[in-house]
Design a protein around this motif. Sequence first.
Motif, PDB file in Angstrom:
ATOM      1  N   SER A 115       1.586   7.876  22.637  1.00  0.00           N
ATOM      2  CA  SER A 115       0.542   8.489  21.817  1.00  0.00           C
ATOM      3  C   SER A 115       0.722  10.000  21.809  1.00  0.00           C
ATOM      4  CB  SER A 115      -0.843   8.122  22.359  1.00  0.00           C
ATOM      5  OG  SER A 115      -1.856   8.740  21.613  1.00  0.00           O
ATOM      6  N   MET A 116       0.609  10.592  20.614  1.00  0.00           N
ATOM      7  CA  MET A 116       0.706  12.032  20.420  1.00  0.00           C
ATOM      8  C   MET A 116      -0.559  12.509  19.708  1.00  0.00           C
ATOM      9  SD  MET A 116       3.599  13.340  21.591  1.00  0.00           S
ATOM     10  CE  MET A 116       3.807  14.795  20.587  1.00  0.00           C
TER      11      MET A 116
ATOM     12  N   ILE B   6      -0.231  13.745  11.476  1.00  0.00           N
ATOM     13  CA  ILE B   6       0.197  12.712  10.534  1.00  0.00           C
ATOM     14  C   ILE B   6      -0.068  11.318  11.098  1.00  0.00           C
ATOM     15  CG2 ILE B   6       2.152  11.783   9.253  1.00  0.00           C
ATOM     16  CD1 ILE B   6       3.364  14.551   9.232  1.00  0.00           C
ATOM     17  N   ASP B   7       0.411  11.066  12.290  1.00  0.00           N
ATOM     18  CA  ASP B   7       0.207   9.783  12.969  1.00  0.00           C
ATOM     19  C   ASP B   7       0.352  10.019  14.461  1.00  0.00           C
ATOM     20  OD1 ASP B   7      -0.048   7.197  13.800  1.00  0.00           O
ATOM     21  OD2 ASP B   7       1.394   6.356  12.384  1.00  0.00           O
ATOM     22  N   SER B   8      -0.654   9.651  15.208  1.00  0.00           N
ATOM     23  CA  SER B   8      -0.631   9.915  16.649  1.00  0.00           C
ATOM     24  C   SER B   8       0.190   8.898  17.426  1.00  0.00           C
ATOM     25  CB  SER B   8      -2.063   9.934  17.197  1.00  0.00           C
ATOM     26  OG  SER B   8      -2.693   8.687  16.987  1.00  0.00           O
TER      27      SER B   8
ATOM     28  N   VAL C 129      10.065   7.082  16.040  1.00  0.00           N
ATOM     29  CA  VAL C 129       9.608   7.236  14.668  1.00  0.00           C
ATOM     30  C   VAL C 129       8.093   7.014  14.647  1.00  0.00           C
ATOM     31  CG1 VAL C 129      10.004   4.801  14.100  1.00  0.00           C
ATOM     32  CG2 VAL C 129       9.987   6.506  12.269  1.00  0.00           C
ATOM     33  N   ARG C 130       7.416   7.687  13.734  1.00  0.00           N
ATOM     34  CA  ARG C 130       5.982   7.464  13.586  1.00  0.00           C
ATOM     35  C   ARG C 130       5.714   6.021  13.160  1.00  0.00           C
ATOM     36  NH1 ARG C 130       6.449  12.753  11.325  1.00  0.00           N
ATOM     37  NH2 ARG C 130       5.208  14.305  12.487  1.00  0.00           N
TER      38      ARG C 130
END
Length: 345
Positions: free
Chosen positions: A112-113, A118-120, A135-136
């Motif tokens: 998790s980011m 954009i996408d966590s 990759v997201r």
Amino acid sequence: MKGFDMKKMVCRLASAAQPSRLWLQAVAVSALSVILFTSCYNQSTPTSDAWDLTKRQIDSISFSTTHHYSQNYNFVVKADSLRLVCQAPDELPFDSVTVYGGDCVVVADFMSMPADTIDSVWVKIARDQITQGWVRECSLLDSVEPNNYISQFIDTFSDVHLLLFLALVAVVGAAYGLRVLFRRNAKIVHFRDIDSLYPTLLALLVAGAATLYASIQLFGPESWRHFYYHPSLNPFALPPHLGLFISLVWAMIVVGIATVEEIARQLSLADTLLYLCGLAAVCAIDYVVFSISTLYYVGYPLFVAYVVFALRQYLRHTRCRYICGNCGAKMMEKGTCPHCGAFNE
């Protein structure tokens, strides 16, 4: 001295032994009851590490519950290419590798980011020991599909542009085909049908399956998403609503085979082909109309009305009530037999 009465003595001994015998029977029954009830209880020895999971295992279970896939899940790349970052997203520099359409990849890790706008969620996938990277999740799911035929079939027919194209083709083709059949006065389901319930039943099954499919998309999208990642054709291994949908699919296959056999038995080869084209057009219209209208809640009363209409048409205009007394052929009404010409009163 009176004589010894053996018969009375035996009776006295039996009377004295009767309470002892009843007491022994009561003890035996009690012991048997204790054995039966205690034998059904299995006291397992508690283990200290039964739920001693690591944080990584707990995260994996939680991720699988919400995202429906986890580590070691297999995907197939459906996009032309997918770019992967070799290092973790929070590391530098950003070296990259590319996987291409048709490559089989496996989920190796996820993280998790929260700072990513954009996408966590980032997912690490690997094609082999050398070609792997991050990759997201949004980019991943847009570019891959599960590595099984059922999920790939669902993915193909879930594409919005393809569905709109198929809906347009189905409506236009069905309208043209039905117009041709009406002008040729050919047999067609619901209007000039053959003497069989199978075509009507097949059309109703298609309409019912389309209505249920749209209902699942409307009220249980997460259950359908889980089915997409973990499909099964066994209706008894699925939740009730998904099991009912798969049962309808199997019913359509069975009834479809019976329909083709019944049509071929009653009609000539040319008429059979025309009838099958008309039946396919009606089923295509049913699928498009009910799968779309149910999303706006109009499909439910429309489906009830369609069931009433289809059964009414079959009972009034399709089912043969008479048999020719000369040749035994089925007749819709009394009068001249269309097969042998005999008159039936």
